[in-house]
Design an enzyme around this catalytic site. Structure first.
Site, mmCIF file in Angstrom:
data_model
loop_
_atom_site.group_PDB
_atom_site.id
_atom_site.type_symbol
_atom_site.label_atom_id
_atom_site.label_comp_id
_atom_site.label_asym_id
_atom_site.label_seq_id
_atom_site.Cartn_x
_atom_site.Cartn_y
_atom_site.Cartn_z
ATOM 1 N N SER A 18 3.416 7.133 -3.767
ATOM 2 C CA SER A 18 2.335 8.037 -3.411
ATOM 3 C C SER A 18 1.549 7.509 -2.212
ATOM 4 C CB SER A 18 1.387 8.204 -4.605
ATOM 5 O OG SER A 18 0.261 8.970 -4.253
ATOM 6 N N GLY A 70 -8.878 5.983 1.252
ATOM 7 C CA GLY A 70 -9.902 6.665 0.463
ATOM 8 C C GLY A 70 -9.462 7.981 -0.133
ATOM 9 N N ASN A 98 0.981 12.741 -8.261
ATOM 10 C CA ASN A 98 0.000 11.670 -8.385
ATOM 11 C C ASN A 98 -1.409 12.263 -8.474
ATOM 12 O OD1 ASN A 98 -1.972 9.531 -7.148
ATOM 13 N ND2 ASN A 98 -0.142 8.380 -7.741
ATOM 14 N N CYS A 129 -9.131 4.117 -9.392
ATOM 15 C CA CYS A 129 -10.298 4.774 -8.805
ATOM 16 C C CYS A 129 -11.586 4.262 -9.452
ATOM 17 C CB CYS A 129 -10.224 6.290 -9.016
ATOM 18 S SG CYS A 129 -8.727 7.035 -8.370
ATOM 19 N N GLY A 216 2.833 -4.532 0.757
ATOM 20 C CA GLY A 216 3.878 -5.049 1.629
ATOM 21 C C GLY A 216 4.575 -6.248 1.006
ATOM 22 N N GLY A 244 5.733 -4.159 -2.544
ATOM 23 C CA GLY A 244 6.430 -5.026 -1.606
ATOM 24 C C GLY A 244 7.927 -4.861 -1.515
#
Length: 301
Positions: A18, A70, A98, A129, A216, A244
């Site tokens: 997502s 955000g 999502n 969130c 990553g 990653g």
């Protein structure tokens, strides 16, 4: 290369994460989406969101990147009326919708709307969130709050619910167990690790938001460890491993750790062909490692 998420069969374990492929239209310019095992759409909230102020992306060399986007998205009405039908018109596989929210009411509202959306196969609920009614602490950082969201969402939907877990906790297994005990059909982990970069010449944070989510290759060992811990803590729960992954070898490693499927995130932003390349490399790697069926190696470590 087929794997299963509960009763849902995927032709292969590769899913764009997502936020890294929009609602599919963007990625369709680079490849045929129908080669994917599934696709996870951009996080959706009740109302449209512009997101955080710019700059909101910071590169971290070969190790990865920070983002503080955000949850920019057009809101649930636009997603259901336009984005999901447009994706289904070009893609025939499973869709993970999502869902994000800043209150229990928002989560339940968006999930209830998504439950009526025939194009959505699985609801992937992002509990990283901040809870605006509880001082801004993320829902996914305490077992009680994570379970509360899970129960509320399960009460309004018949679709499978996968809770996307935050790594920014002391013990992710307690959060995972709380979600499963509250009715979650599956889990997705990990979300991004909270990080920061400073511009030493301006003597200011690189991100306008100060902190952002680190993703990553640098987070892969952390994600692998957490997936393995959760697999042992929740042995019968489907898990989507994320964090990653950028090579076919990473996919095999993540499945061995306990994931049933994987999501590719930051690597998509560096190279929009990466999912297609991983899928094309998997058969040769399986042959080299004498793996006849991917399903056979899930959680063997």
């Amino acid at each position: 290369m087929e794997v299963k998420l509960g009763d849902i069969l995927l032709k292969n374990p590769v899913i764009p994460a997502s936020g890294t492929c929009g609602f599919g239209q963007e990625m369709s310019e680079w490849m045929d989406l129908n080669i994917l095992g599934a696709i996870s759409t951009k996080g959706t909230t009740r109302e449209p969101r512009y997101g955080n102020p710019l700059p909101r992306i910071a590169e971290c060399g070969a190790c990865g990147m920070l983002n503080a986007v955000g949850l920019q998205n057009p809101g649930i009405d636009e997603v259901i009326n336009h984005e999901m039908p447009a994706l289904r018109a070009i893609y025939n596989g499973p869709i993970l919708a999502n869902v994000s929210g800043f209150s229990i009411d928002e989560y339940t509202y968006v999930c209830e709307r998504m439950d009526r959306e025939t194009d959505a196969t699985i609801l992937e609920v992002n509990i990283s969130c901040p809870n605006v009614h509880n001082g801004g602490m993320a829902f996914g950082t305490t077992p009680y709050a994570a379970a509360e969201v899970t129960r509320a969402v399960k009460a309004v939907t018949k679709k499978p619910v996968y809770m996307k877990l935050s790594p920014n906790v002391t013990d992710i297994t307690t959060i995972a167990r709380a979600c499963v005990e509250a009715g979650a059909d599956g889990l997705c982990l990990i979300n991004t690790v909270l990080g920061m970069r400073i511009d030493i010449r301006r003597r200011q944070p690189v991100l306008a938001n100060r902190y952002g989510g680190y993703s990553g290759p640098g987070v892969f060992p952390i994600a692998l460890r957490m997936v393995n811990q959760v697999r042992h803590a929740c042995p019968d729960t489907p898990i989507i491993g994320c964090g990653g992954i950028s090579r076919a070898e990473d996919v095999i490693e993540m499945l061995m750790a306990g994931a049933n499927a994987v999501e590719i995130g930051a690597a998509n932003l560096r190279d929009p062909h990466v999912c297609a390349e991983i899928i094309s490399h998997l058969p040769g790697l399986m042959q080299e490692l004498k793996i006849k069926h991917l399903q056979n190696i899930i959680g063997i470590v």
